[in-house]
Design a protein around this motif. Structure first.
Motif, PDB file in Angstrom:
ATOM      1  N   VAL A   1       0.839  -1.202   0.000  1.00 13.72           N
ATOM      2  CA  VAL A   1       0.000   0.000   0.000  1.00 13.72           C
ATOM      3  C   VAL A   1       0.873   1.250   0.000  1.00 13.72           C
ATOM      4  O   VAL A   1       0.620   2.205  -0.747  1.00 13.72           O
ATOM      5  CB  VAL A   1      -0.959   0.003   1.206  1.00 13.72           C
ATOM      6  N   ARG A   2       1.916   1.243   0.828  1.00 15.33           N
ATOM      7  CA  ARG A   2       2.808   2.404   0.872  1.00 15.33           C
ATOM      8  C   ARG A   2       3.439   2.664  -0.489  1.00 15.33           C
ATOM      9  O   ARG A   2       3.476   3.808  -0.969  1.00 15.33           O
ATOM     10  CB  ARG A   2       3.894   2.203   1.924  1.00 15.33           C
ATOM     11  N   GLN A   3       3.938   1.616  -1.132  1.00 12.36           N
ATOM     12  CA  GLN A   3       4.557   1.796  -2.443  1.00 12.36           C
ATOM     13  C   GLN A   3       3.541   2.286  -3.466  1.00 12.36           C
ATOM     14  O   GLN A   3       3.857   3.124  -4.324  1.00 12.36           O
ATOM     15  CB  GLN A   3       5.194   0.481  -2.923  1.00 12.36           C
TER      16      GLN A   3
ATOM     17  N   VAL B   1       0.960   4.181  -2.866  1.00 11.84           N
ATOM     18  CA  VAL B   1       0.743   5.609  -2.613  1.00 11.84           C
ATOM     19  C   VAL B   1       1.792   6.428  -3.353  1.00 11.84           C
ATOM     20  O   VAL B   1       1.477   7.420  -4.038  1.00 11.84           O
ATOM     21  CB  VAL B   1       0.785   5.920  -1.101  1.00 11.84           C
ATOM     22  N   LEU B   2       3.047   6.030  -3.233  1.00 12.53           N
ATOM     23  CA  LEU B   2       4.136   6.754  -3.888  1.00 12.53           C
ATOM     24  C   LEU B   2       4.042   6.627  -5.408  1.00 12.53           C
ATOM     25  O   LEU B   2       4.316   7.589  -6.139  1.00 12.53           O
ATOM     26  CB  LEU B   2       5.480   6.242  -3.384  1.00 12.53           C
ATOM     27  N   ASP B   3       3.621   5.449  -5.890  1.00 10.52           N
ATOM     28  CA  ASP B   3       3.455   5.255  -7.333  1.00 10.52           C
ATOM     29  C   ASP B   3       2.367   6.162  -7.896  1.00 10.52           C
ATOM     30  O   ASP B   3       2.541   6.783  -8.955  1.00 10.52           O
ATOM     31  CB  ASP B   3       3.109   3.795  -7.636  1.00 10.52           C
ATOM     32  N   VAL B   4       1.229   6.219  -7.197  1.00  8.03           N
ATOM     33  CA  VAL B   4       0.125   7.055  -7.671  1.00  8.03           C
ATOM     34  C   VAL B   4       0.528   8.529  -7.635  1.00  8.03           C
ATOM     35  O   VAL B   4       0.252   9.288  -8.573  1.00  8.03           O
ATOM     36  CB  VAL B   4      -1.149   6.809  -6.839  1.00  8.03           C
ATOM     37  N   ALA B   5       1.197   8.935  -6.560  1.00  8.38           N
ATOM     38  CA  ALA B   5       1.661  10.327  -6.476  1.00  8.38           C
ATOM     39  C   ALA B   5       2.602  10.638  -7.634  1.00  8.38           C
ATOM     40  O   ALA B   5       2.501  11.701  -8.272  1.00  8.38           O
ATOM     41  CB  ALA B   5       2.356  10.574  -5.143  1.00  8.38           C
ATOM     42  N   GLY B   6       3.505   9.711  -7.937  1.00  9.00           N
ATOM     43  CA  GLY B   6       4.409   9.901  -9.067  1.00  9.00           C
ATOM     44  C   GLY B   6       3.668   9.977 -10.391  1.00  9.00           C
ATOM     45  O   GLY B   6       4.009  10.791 -11.262  1.00  9.00           O
ATOM     46  N   ASP B   7       2.643   9.145 -10.538  1.00 14.50           N
ATOM     47  CA  ASP B   7       1.832   9.178 -11.761  1.00 14.50           C
ATOM     48  C   ASP B   7       1.088  10.504 -11.902  1.00 14.50           C
ATOM     49  O   ASP B   7       0.969  11.042 -13.007  1.00 14.50           O
ATOM     50  CB  ASP B   7       0.840   8.011 -11.772  1.00 14.50           C
ATOM     51  N   TYR B   8       0.545  11.017 -10.788  1.00 14.40           N
ATOM     52  CA  TYR B   8      -0.134  12.320 -10.832  1.00 14.40           C
ATOM     53  C   TYR B   8       0.825  13.395 -11.362  1.00 14.40           C
ATOM     54  O   TYR B   8       0.489  14.171 -12.268  1.00 14.40           O
ATOM     55  CB  TYR B   8      -0.578  12.745  -9.432  1.00 14.40           C
ATOM     56  N   LEU B   9       1.997  13.452 -10.761  1.00  9.41           N
ATOM     57  CA  LEU B   9       2.970  14.479 -11.133  1.00  9.41           C
ATOM     58  C   LEU B   9       3.413  14.302 -12.579  1.00  9.41           C
ATOM     59  O   LEU B   9       3.514  15.275 -13.334  1.00  9.41           O
ATOM     60  CB  LEU B   9       4.166  14.412 -10.189  1.00  9.41           C
TER      61      LEU B   9
END
Length: 357
Positions: free
Chosen positions: A60-62, A64-72
């Protein structure tokens, strides 16, 4: 125009892995385009990921970071928009508890998304209380920010309808708004929560790369079905996936007349290829058997690589300094907390549960 004067927008994703083209046309494309018109808040709903993955916290933590990276990478600009993590905004959890008191259990079980997930994930009777509560949690995610619009994909519309129901009910019970009030007038009549509007993407349900399901209809794009093109895919991966995609199973050679309908190849061209004249002419040639699948797939590869290339370029900027993603989430979550805490204080005042003021 300052950010404070813009109408507010809230939407987001449950972090279950990388985002794909279905997310792009369903909602993310809209989010990127609306950043100047709206005060945008984008939630990464990690608590909802725990409803079916409570035993996989590292995943789940990874995610979160993946989705945040995709947003950016997709073009969400942290200088114009606010990205934040759900579990770091305590007011959302408190609003979830309050809202759960005014949502009947049978109403939850009528939610088609709940039924679909129980079936698709083979949960049977073995699902958590948190799983049943997540539609209420989604209501709190939205209403904590009192937005005017929520860009969503088609599968999220039932959740949004529950949000509208809860907003009406809260406003009627605790703010004295008459039940006959039109949705657009709830705030003017003293309500706390707006009756939010959905903004659907230009493609409500993008199909996947594979063939139809047991009922003959094409399945929607999904990571779990292994039929997706990710926003993080490189050119070689896109080529491999497109070349193996399902087309017309009755077309054995390029000179056979082909069927365009219910064919992912042409659904993708309709969705992503800006050269509408080429698409129209090539569809007719496909029907007549004068153009092959390979030529049409190669054209689609060009289109998709061109679409995703800028996303890749932005991704490189953030991947070179991963710590900045956490910094962006930290700053966004701080801003989100201020808005949600204000909403919670107003809600508790309306409910006469503000004992410590």
């Amino acid at each position: 125009m300052t950010s404070a004067k813009k109408p507010r927008l809230l939407t987001g994703d449950t972090p279950t892995g990388r985002l794909h083209l279905g997310h792009w046309v369903g909602s993310v494309e809209n989010r990127v385009a609306l950043q100047d018109q709206y005060d945008c808040y984008f939630i990464i709903a990690n608590l909802q990921a725990f409803t079916t993955r409570a035993d996989k916290p590292a995943e789940v933590r990874q995610s979160v970071l993946d989705v945040a990276g995709d947003y950016l990478a997709a073009g969400i600009d942290p200088k114009r928009s606010t990205m934040f993590v759900q579990s770091e905004v305590p007011a959302i959890a408190e609003l979830t508890a309050f809202f759960s008191m005014i949502v009947p259990y049978p109403r939850l079980m009528r939610n088609p998304t709940i039924k679909d997930e129980i079936r698709d994930k083979g949960l049977g009777e073995n699902y958590s209380v948190g799983f049943l509560l997540y539609p209420v949690s989604q209501v709190a995610d939205i209403l904590a920010f009192r937005p005017e619009i929520v860009p969503v994909g088609e599968d999220q519309v039932p959740h949004l309808e529950l949000t509208r129901e809860v907003a009406r009910k809260f406003n009627q019970i605790y703010c004295g708004v008459d039940s006959h009030t039109e949705d657009k007038d709830y705030l003017a009549q003293g309500g706390l929560f707006p009756i939010v509007d959905a903004k659907l993407g230009r493609v409500r349900r993008l199909v996947g790369l594979g063939g139809p399901g047991p009922d003959g209809s094409l399945l929607k794009m999904s990571k779990s079905l292994n039929n997706s093109i990710l926003l993080a895919d490189d050119a070689d991966t896109i080529k491999r996936k497109v070349m193996s995609m399902y087309t017309d199973p009755n077309r054995l050679k390029a000179t056979d007349p082909g069927t365009v309908e219910n064919n992912p190849l042409w659904i993708f061209h309709d969705t992503f290829n800006p050269d509408k004249a080429w698409v129209a002419a090539s569809k007719e040639r496909y029907r007549q058997g004068t153009i092959g699948d390979v030529e049409c797939k190669k054209k689609l590869i060009e289109v998709l690589v061109h679409l995703i290339q800028p996303i890749h370029e932005r991704r490189k900027l953030y991947e070179s300094d991963p710590a900045q993603i956490l910094t962006i989430l930290r700053e966004g979550t701080e801003k989100a907390n201020a808005v949600a805490q204000e909403t919670l204080a107003l809600a508790k005042k309306a409910m006469q549960q503000n004992y410590l003021e």
